[in-house]
Design an enzyme around this catalytic site. Structure first.
Site: not given
Ligand SMILES: *Cc1c(COP(=O)(O)O)cnc(C)c1O
Length: 407
Positions: A124, A193, A218-219, A366
């Site tokens: 990401f 992560d 939040y996911k 997606r």
């Molecule tokens: C959604 C996501 C994030 C989000 O990071 P925020 O700091 O909460 O915006 C980070 N890493 C991955 C792999 C994600 O899917």
């Protein structure tokens, strides 16, 4: 019975009754729980109560009387159950990106003689940016390699391996136990992560012997937009955490207001400032939805939903120009991805028709199948709408070509 068989499958779903725990708008097929989880009724109720009683009436007394002061730890305990972690090893705070910064700094400090942070080139973007910034600050090198080369790239020069367990595009899953063991064999530390794992697939941090982990609320955890994230620190590092963001909530005695910083022990030292109690209240209540859910049932449902999708896609969507790019199989996350040359306009048309998924450049559509609230009928509706949109060519009309800011 439905045309494509979704309604029949719903009758065989042991988690079907969980959908009623969420406030899903009627007529909407919500397939973006991998980006923003749906609203659990109990999160809304908890926030209303918190605002009116705890904040409105209790005021500052609520730090003690409503237990605001240790809400970050209480959420941590709920996550420890979901993620197979030891007691007092997880705490809720900040965002995933900031937690990555703190955890990666800490991990690098534990391997001072090593020069490399190893990651996946398809990680990401925020993970890659934070890795770059920590490397720059500490004078380290970043090695970002393709998924299939990660294992071979782990060697005795690597300080820390940072990987996202479930790929945000393809839903490919790393074997946490295997990669962590490889990292340890070379003397490196492992930071996972879990953004797309938690709440969708079983995770066992203790069995994997992970060193650090982070993830967002939040996911699939349904904590609400911008919900607090979390960080895991293996108890073996409880006394040796060093990250550069020294704030009073990470102090051993915050309410002594001492001049100099002295780190709290364990994962509490990952705190920096005052917790965002409103958002923590929502996340804490949202996590209770998982109380009586078996993670194996959750994964079984997730796999059944995606396999139903793959069967329908092969039959109906591939002949219409879609290409499925996420892998099938028993080891995968809970979303699916496909491409289509008209992908952006197709997603816009689907959203207009209340079938909500998202789009990742250049041409990826997606769809998240949240096993707690998505049904087989949701998958069927998605496929039926894709068929209709492509056959009627409606997605080619100019109104679906303009770009929205967030999609
Ligand atoms: C959604 C996501 C994030 C989000 O990071 P925020 O700091 O909460 O915006 C980070 N890493 C991955 C792999 C994600 O899917």
């Amino acid at each position: 019975m439905s045309e494509l068989g979704g309604a029949e499958l719903d009758l065989t779903d042991p988690l079907a009754d969980k959908r009623a725990l969420f406030a899903l708008p009627p007529g909407v097929v919500y397939l973006d729980g991998n980006s923003l989880g749906a609203l659990p009724h109990r999160a809304r109720e908890a926030v209303q109560r918190m605002v009116e009683e705890e904040w409105g009436h209790g005021l500052i007394r609520s730090w003690n009387s409503a237990g605001w002061i240790d809400i970050a730890q209480r959420i941590g305990s709920k996550l420890e159950v979901l993620l197979g972690a030891e007691p007092q090893s997880i705490i809720a705070c900040d965002s995933t990106s900031i937690n990555l910064y703190k955890a990666l700094h800490t991990a690098c400090a534990l391997r001072p003689d090593r020069k490399i942070i190893l990651t996946d080139i398809d990680n990401f973007p925020s993970d890659l940016y934070i890795i770059d910034s920590v490397a720059k600050e500490l004078g380290l090198q970043v090695r970002a390699v393709a998924k299939q080369n990660v294992a071979a790239a782990i060697n005795r020069e690597v300080a820390v391996v940072e990987l996202t367990q479930v790929d945000y595009r393809s839903a490919t899953v790393y074997d946490m136990n295997e990669i962590t063991a490889l990292a340890h064999y070379s003397g490196a530390l492992m930071l996972w992560d879990l953004a797309h794992s938690a709440g969708a697939i079983p995770v066992d941090l203790t069995a994997a012997d992970a060193d650090f982990a982070i993830g967002c609320g939040y996911k699939y955890l349904n904590g609400g937009p911008g919900a607090p994230a979390y960080v895991y620190v293996s108890p073996r590092f409880a006394k040796s955490i060093q990250h550069p963001l020294h704030g009073w909530f990470g102090h051993a005695r915050p309410f002594e207001f001492e001049r100099n910083y002295e780190s709290a022990s364990g994962v509490t030292s990952m705190l920096v400032g005052t917790p965002s109690v409103l958002s923590m209240t929502a996340l804490s209540a949202a996590l209770d939805v998982f109380d009586d859910v078996s993670l194996n049932d959750l994964q079984t449902k997730s796999l059944r939903l995606s396999s139903f999708f793959f069967d329908l896609a092969e039959k109906h969507l591939v002949p219409r120009g879609f290409e499925v790019i996420s892998e099938r199989g028993q080891r995968r996350g809970s979303h699916v991805a496909m491409t289509h040359p008209g992908g952006y306009a197709i997603i816009r048309t689907l959203i207009e028709r209340n079938v909500i998924g998202d789009f990742r450049r250049p041409d990826i559509l997606r769809f998240g199948f949240a096993p707690l609230y998505n049904s087989f009928m949701d998958v069927e509706t998605l496929v039926a709408q894709c068929i209709e949109i492509v056959d009627s060519k409606i997605y080619l009309s100019p109104e679906f070509a303009t770009e929205a800011r967030v999609i």
